[in-house]
Design a protein around this motif. Structure first.
Motif, mmCIF file in Angstrom:
data_model
loop_
_atom_site.group_PDB
_atom_site.id
_atom_site.type_symbol
_atom_site.label_atom_id
_atom_site.label_comp_id
_atom_site.label_asym_id
_atom_site.label_seq_id
_atom_site.Cartn_x
_atom_site.Cartn_y
_atom_site.Cartn_z
ATOM 1 N N PHE A 1 26.527 40.012 34.659
ATOM 2 C CA PHE A 1 27.490 40.686 35.533
ATOM 3 C C PHE A 1 28.372 39.719 36.312
ATOM 4 C CE2 PHE A 1 24.218 44.023 35.119
ATOM 5 C CZ PHE A 1 25.022 45.046 34.638
ATOM 6 N N GLY A 2 27.986 38.458 36.359
ATOM 7 C CA GLY A 2 28.747 37.501 37.145
ATOM 8 C C GLY A 2 29.861 36.827 36.374
ATOM 9 N N LYS A 3 30.166 37.329 35.179
ATOM 10 C CA LYS A 3 31.236 36.746 34.370
ATOM 11 C C LYS A 3 32.271 37.826 34.065
ATOM 12 C CE LYS A 3 28.784 37.688 30.040
ATOM 13 N NZ LYS A 3 28.136 37.110 28.847
ATOM 14 N N PRO A 4 33.445 37.458 33.540
ATOM 15 C CA PRO A 4 34.440 38.481 33.177
ATOM 16 C C PRO A 4 33.842 39.528 32.249
ATOM 17 C CG PRO A 4 35.424 36.308 33.074
ATOM 18 C CD PRO A 4 33.954 36.092 33.319
ATOM 19 N N SER A 5 34.192 40.790 32.472
ATOM 20 C CA SER A 5 33.574 41.865 31.705
ATOM 21 C C SER A 5 34.566 42.993 31.465
ATOM 22 C CB SER A 5 32.356 42.410 32.464
ATOM 23 O OG SER A 5 32.754 42.960 33.708
ATOM 24 N N LEU A 6 34.216 43.850 30.513
ATOM 25 C CA LEU A 6 34.977 45.055 30.218
ATOM 26 C C LEU A 6 34.183 46.271 30.654
ATOM 27 C CD1 LEU A 6 36.450 44.539 26.626
ATOM 28 C CD2 LEU A 6 37.751 44.810 28.722
ATOM 29 N N ARG A 7 34.867 47.249 31.216
ATOM 30 C CA ARG A 7 34.238 48.527 31.525
ATOM 31 C C ARG A 7 35.289 49.612 31.365
ATOM 32 N NH1 ARG A 7 33.719 49.245 38.085
ATOM 33 N NH2 ARG A 7 35.938 49.395 38.489
ATOM 34 N N LEU A 8 34.836 50.844 31.292
ATOM 35 C CA LEU A 8 35.777 51.953 31.219
ATOM 36 C C LEU A 8 36.568 52.033 32.509
ATOM 37 C CD1 LEU A 8 33.659 54.810 29.587
ATOM 38 C CD2 LEU A 8 35.559 53.559 28.558
ATOM 39 N N LYS A 9 37.865 52.234 32.377
ATOM 40 C CA LYS A 9 38.699 52.397 33.566
ATOM 41 C C LYS A 9 38.434 53.770 34.136
ATOM 42 C CE LYS A 9 43.409 51.849 35.267
ATOM 43 N NZ LYS A 9 42.965 50.933 36.334
ATOM 44 N N GLU A 10 38.031 53.825 35.401
ATOM 45 C CA GLU A 10 37.658 55.083 36.029
ATOM 46 C C GLU A 10 38.895 55.770 36.595
ATOM 47 O OE1 GLU A 10 34.806 53.820 38.863
ATOM 48 O OE2 GLU A 10 33.199 53.551 37.397
ATOM 49 N N SER A 11 39.014 57.058 36.278
ATOM 50 C CA SER A 11 40.186 57.805 36.749
ATOM 51 C C SER A 11 40.091 58.126 38.232
ATOM 52 C CB SER A 11 40.322 59.114 35.951
ATOM 53 O OG SER A 11 39.145 59.897 36.075
ATOM 54 N N ASP A 12 38.863 58.147 38.765
ATOM 55 C CA ASP A 12 38.669 58.431 40.190
ATOM 56 C C ASP A 12 38.845 57.136 40.975
ATOM 57 O OD1 ASP A 12 37.892 59.131 42.708
ATOM 58 O OD2 ASP A 12 36.055 60.165 42.101
ATOM 59 N N ASN B 1 24.794 34.166 49.020
ATOM 60 C CA ASN B 1 26.009 33.708 48.353
ATOM 61 C C ASN B 1 26.196 34.398 47.005
ATOM 62 O OD1 ASN B 1 26.905 31.514 50.226
ATOM 63 N ND2 ASN B 1 24.865 30.711 49.717
ATOM 64 N N VAL B 2 27.451 34.706 46.684
ATOM 65 C CA VAL B 2 27.765 35.360 45.416
ATOM 66 C C VAL B 2 27.436 34.417 44.261
ATOM 67 C CG1 VAL B 2 30.174 34.564 45.252
ATOM 68 C CG2 VAL B 2 29.509 36.737 44.213
ATOM 69 N N LEU C 1 33.533 48.422 47.603
ATOM 70 C CA LEU C 1 32.838 47.223 47.156
ATOM 71 C C LEU C 1 31.397 47.586 46.820
ATOM 72 C CD1 LEU C 1 32.772 44.111 46.824
ATOM 73 C CD2 LEU C 1 32.035 44.000 49.225
ATOM 74 N N HIS C 2 30.955 47.219 45.624
ATOM 75 C CA HIS C 2 29.616 47.546 45.137
ATOM 76 C C HIS C 2 28.922 46.254 44.734
ATOM 77 C CE1 HIS C 2 27.075 49.804 41.858
ATOM 78 N NE2 HIS C 2 26.329 49.298 42.823
ATOM 79 N N LEU C 3 27.789 45.952 45.364
ATOM 80 C CA LEU C 3 27.056 44.716 45.123
ATOM 81 C C LEU C 3 25.629 45.001 44.688
ATOM 82 C CD1 LEU C 3 28.024 42.836 48.434
ATOM 83 C CD2 LEU C 3 29.301 42.853 46.280
ATOM 84 N N TRP C 4 25.099 44.104 43.869
ATOM 85 C CA TRP C 4 23.651 44.052 43.615
ATOM 86 C C TRP C 4 23.119 42.804 44.315
ATOM 87 C CZ3 TRP C 4 21.543 45.330 38.052
ATOM 88 C CH2 TRP C 4 21.615 46.714 37.846
ATOM 89 N N VAL C 5 22.121 42.994 45.183
ATOM 90 C CA VAL C 5 21.517 41.884 45.915
ATOM 91 C C VAL C 5 20.100 41.667 45.406
ATOM 92 C CG1 VAL C 5 20.701 41.092 48.169
ATOM 93 C CG2 VAL C 5 22.923 42.219 47.977
ATOM 94 N N ASN C 6 19.760 40.433 45.095
ATOM 95 C CA ASN C 6 18.411 40.091 44.650
ATOM 96 C C ASN C 6 17.417 40.371 45.773
ATOM 97 O OD1 ASN C 6 16.181 39.060 43.390
ATOM 98 N ND2 ASN C 6 16.893 36.939 43.331
ATOM 99 N N THR D 1 34.978 34.368 42.989
ATOM 100 C CA THR D 1 34.017 33.285 43.228
ATOM 101 C C THR D 1 33.744 33.114 44.718
ATOM 102 O OG1 THR D 1 35.841 31.699 43.204
ATOM 103 C CG2 THR D 1 34.663 32.052 41.130
ATOM 104 N N LEU D 2 34.473 33.879 45.556
ATOM 105 C CA LEU D 2 34.254 33.849 47.001
ATOM 106 C C LEU D 2 33.405 35.044 47.396
ATOM 107 C CD1 LEU D 2 34.837 33.020 49.970
ATOM 108 C CD2 LEU D 2 36.900 34.437 49.827
ATOM 109 N N GLY D 3 32.287 34.802 48.028
ATOM 110 C CA GLY D 3 31.463 35.911 48.473
ATOM 111 C C GLY D 3 30.292 35.456 49.314
ATOM 112 N N VAL D 4 30.199 35.973 50.539
ATOM 113 C CA VAL D 4 29.104 35.618 51.456
ATOM 114 C C VAL D 4 28.674 36.863 52.226
ATOM 115 C CG1 VAL D 4 28.389 34.219 53.428
ATOM 116 C CG2 VAL D 4 29.956 33.258 51.736
ATOM 117 N N ILE D 5 27.354 37.077 52.323
ATOM 118 C CA ILE D 5 26.775 38.070 53.222
ATOM 119 C C ILE D 5 25.924 37.314 54.235
ATOM 120 C CG2 ILE D 5 25.249 40.082 53.438
ATOM 121 C CD1 ILE D 5 25.756 40.660 50.470
#
Length: 298
Positions: free
Chosen positions: A139-150, A41-42, A157-162, A29-33
């Motif tokens: 995307f801003g809530k808890p989610s499931l994704r495949l665990k990446e082996s790499d 703000n995130v 850090l990967h962000l999507w900015v409006n 919930t903490l995020g600022v650019i």
């Protein structure tokens, strides 16, 4: 149990289960650019797609088109571009993506391209037709994704900015930025694809497989408000996909009674409703070599 009842053989030794490793994450919930002109703000102006726990001060920014690399065609947005220890900014998707699904499918690969070239962080500028609020809610809530082996893909850090509040970033008007994003919370979760085999009757053709597939998940369960009741909190999903699962079971019952010349591979996928994840995992980790599978009816 239905596969076992019909006489379908387990596909993994004595087991019908192909374990699928997921990662359940809750974004910070903490995020600022911040730049000279803007503060983003995130949860309002950007969402965290991966990574976290990063603070950068006056970090250099570099634009790389889509941030896409295709070794088959020779397309490379990183050619002759030094991104090491810089914040990489790209458009969402790829040069050829036309649908939201294609954009979402490209995210993990793009994250890896940036990470392997030493980028400090990876930002994609969002400009699709889907409302930004929908993106934040998803995307801003808890989610499931495949665990990446790499692990390098998880480190960055990967962000999507409006695009609207982030237009200075989008228009390449920013040379440096400050960034502070808190750590994500994550834990490992194991799900399963259910996989069985009906052996073919022809001594030669039984080494080829017809594949029958459907996904057995819908979208989980909810609280006793809205679409659910206290008696039944499960989102059952009759059409998508109890019908498909029933079709696979019906076929399994019929084909065990009268086997075909080729073998039949039956797969019930997990995690389809959250991004085609069970089928992606199987395609990347096939139990039967893919070149022996001559047809797939989903």
């Amino acid at each position: 149990e239905q596969f076992r009842k019909f006489g379908v053989k387990p596909a993994i030794g004595k087991s019908f289960f192909q374990e699928v490793p997921f990662e359940k994450t809750a974004p910070s919930t903490l995020g600022v650019i911040s730049t000279k002109t803007d503060t983003l703000n995130v949860g309002e102006d950007f969402v965290v797609m991966s990574g976290g726990g990063l603070g950068l001060s006056n970090s250099a920014v570099v634009h790389v088109g889509y941030g896409w690399v295709d070794t088959e065609t020779g397309y490379d947005d990183y050619k002759d571009v030094d991104v090491k220890d810089k914040v990489v900014i790209a458009q969402v998707g790829t040069p050829d993506s036309k649908t939201p699904q294609e954009v979402f499918s490209a995210m993990a690969a793009k994250r890896k391209f940036a990470a392997k070239r030493g980028a400090a962080a990876f930002i994609e500028i969002y400009n699709l037709q889907i409302p930004w609020k929908t993106v934040v809610n998803f995307f801003g809530k808890p989610s499931l994704r495949l665990k990446e082996s790499d692990s390098t893909a998880d480190d960055i850090l990967h962000l999507w900015v409006n695009a609207e509040p982030g237009k200075a970033l989008a228009k390449n008007q920013v040379e440096q930025l400050n960034l502070n994003v808190g750590k994500k919370k994550s834990k490992a979760v194991i799900s399963q694809n259910v996989v069985g085999i009906i052996e073919g009757s022809d001594p030669t053709l039984k080494n080829e497989y017809l594949v029958l597939t459907a996904h057995f998940d819908h979208v989980g369960y909810g609280s006793a408000s809205g679409r659910v009741t206290p008696e039944d909190s499960i989102f059952n999903g009759a059409r998508d996909n109890a019908f498909g699962t029933t079709a696979v079971l019906t076929a399994a019952e019929a084909l065990t009674l009268k086997p075909t010349k080729r073998s039949i591979l039956l797969i019930a996928y997990t995690g389809e409703e959250i991004g085609l994840l069970g089928s992606k995992y199987y395609a990347d980790n096939p139990i039967i070599p893919l070149n022996k599978c001559v047809f797939n009816l989903n």
